[in-house]
Design a protein around this motif. Structure first.
Motif, PDB file in Angstrom:
ATOM      1  N   GLU A 161      -2.356   3.860   0.619  1.00  0.00           N
ATOM      2  CA  GLU A 161      -1.137   3.395  -0.054  1.00  0.00           C
ATOM      3  C   GLU A 161      -1.478   3.056  -1.500  1.00  0.00           C
ATOM      4  O   GLU A 161      -2.555   2.531  -1.786  1.00  0.00           O
ATOM      5  CB  GLU A 161      -0.606   2.112   0.610  1.00  0.00           C
ATOM      6  CG  GLU A 161      -0.263   2.222   2.074  1.00  0.00           C
ATOM      7  CD  GLU A 161       1.168   2.686   2.314  1.00  0.00           C
ATOM      8  OE1 GLU A 161       1.773   3.226   1.366  1.00  0.00           O
ATOM      9  OE2 GLU A 161       1.647   2.494   3.434  1.00  0.00           O
ATOM     10  N   VAL A 186      -3.962  -4.432   4.388  1.00  0.00           N
ATOM     11  CA  VAL A 186      -4.425  -3.352   3.523  1.00  0.00           C
ATOM     12  C   VAL A 186      -5.782  -3.723   2.913  1.00  0.00           C
ATOM     13  O   VAL A 186      -5.985  -4.842   2.465  1.00  0.00           O
ATOM     14  CB  VAL A 186      -3.406  -3.060   2.406  1.00  0.00           C
ATOM     15  CG1 VAL A 186      -4.016  -2.179   1.323  1.00  0.00           C
ATOM     16  CG2 VAL A 186      -2.176  -2.384   2.990  1.00  0.00           C
ATOM     17  N   ASN A 215      -4.279   1.306   4.647  1.00  0.00           N
ATOM     18  CA  ASN A 215      -3.493   0.523   5.593  1.00  0.00           C
ATOM     19  C   ASN A 215      -3.858   0.988   7.012  1.00  0.00           C
ATOM     20  O   ASN A 215      -3.451   2.073   7.436  1.00  0.00           O
ATOM     21  CB  ASN A 215      -1.995   0.708   5.346  1.00  0.00           C
ATOM     22  CG  ASN A 215      -1.175  -0.271   6.159  1.00  0.00           C
ATOM     23  OD1 ASN A 215      -1.488  -0.559   7.311  1.00  0.00           O
ATOM     24  ND2 ASN A 215      -0.109  -0.787   5.559  1.00  0.00           N
ATOM     25  N   GLN A 217       0.427  -5.854   1.060  1.00  0.00           N
ATOM     26  CA  GLN A 217       0.802  -5.503   2.424  1.00  0.00           C
ATOM     27  C   GLN A 217      -0.308  -6.085   3.286  1.00  0.00           C
ATOM     28  O   GLN A 217      -1.484  -5.781   3.089  1.00  0.00           O
ATOM     29  CB  GLN A 217       0.876  -3.985   2.640  1.00  0.00           C
ATOM     30  CG  GLN A 217       2.097  -3.333   2.055  1.00  0.00           C
ATOM     31  CD  GLN A 217       2.140  -1.836   2.393  1.00  0.00           C
ATOM     32  OE1 GLN A 217       1.335  -1.344   3.147  1.00  0.00           O
ATOM     33  NE2 GLN A 217       3.081  -1.147   1.799  1.00  0.00           N
TER      34      GLN A 217
END
Length: 203
Positions: free
Chosen positions: A138, A153, A131, A150
């Motif tokens: 992550e 990412v 990220n 997300q």
């Protein structure tokens, strides 16, 4: 339009034995992954037709198909490249340093990644990604791969925990499959992907 094509495996079908059987690899790659490629091409064709005709009545449907099949194609391509014969072991190089920084140790990362993969409800994936906004690695899960993410990412490592990835050999023993999969991780590939983030100033 340029057609998407099914990428060849970077190793023979039986190269991941005994952790992943040849029959599963053939079925998974030649049938399941091919279906995503075909679906992606069809979705792009239908969206192009809609543009040409100026008729967007079905755009919601075809955009969903684009997201579903496009995500499936991208994740499966990553999945095959993330594995190699005689792989596994602890991470080394820059990715190992980042794992230690963000998770405390490789053992902690491994335990969390396995727990996340086993806990995915139904069909989906566990993903290690970078990220750039949070400036850290992550571990994410995708239970419907076109929906959960997300934004921003960059996936670096993934394991497919849809049943078609393991059912012929492991039946319903997903935890056993994930444990075996750790012996196939291509850390060279993960490091290569991680290094490219520095080149594009994403890290």
């Amino acid at each position: 339009m340029t057609k998407h094509v099914l990428p060849e495996l970077p190793y023979p079908y039986n190269a991941l034995e005994p952790y992943m059987d040849e029959a599963t690899v053939r079925l998974h790659h030649d049938k399941h992954h091919q279906a995503y490629v075909d679906g992606l091409n069809k979705a792009e064709e239908k969206i192009q037709e809609a543009r040409e005709k100026g008729d967007y009545a079905l755009i919601k449907h075809w955009e969903r198909e684009l997201a579903f099949h496009g995500s499936g194609h991208l994740l499966h391509t990553l999945y095959w490249e993330n594995m190699k014969p005689n792989g596994g072991g602890e991470a080394a190089g820059p990715i190992a340093e980042q794992i230690a920084r963000d998770f405390g140790s490789f053992a902690v990362f491994r335990a969390q990644f396995k727990a996340a993969a086993v806990a995915v409800e139904g069909s989906g994936w566990a993903i290690l990604g970078w990220n750039p906004k949070f400036n850290k690695l992550e571990i994410l899960t995708a239970e419907k791969h076109q929906n959960l993410t997300q934004w921003g990412v960059v996936p670096l490592l993934t394991v497919d925990v849809w049943e078609h990835a393991y059912y012929l050999k492991y039946q319903n023993r997903r935890a056993d499959f994930v444990e075996a999969w750790f012996n196939l991780i291509n850390w060279d590939d993960v490091n290569n992907r991680f290094s490219k983030l520095a080149e594009c100033k994403c890290i």
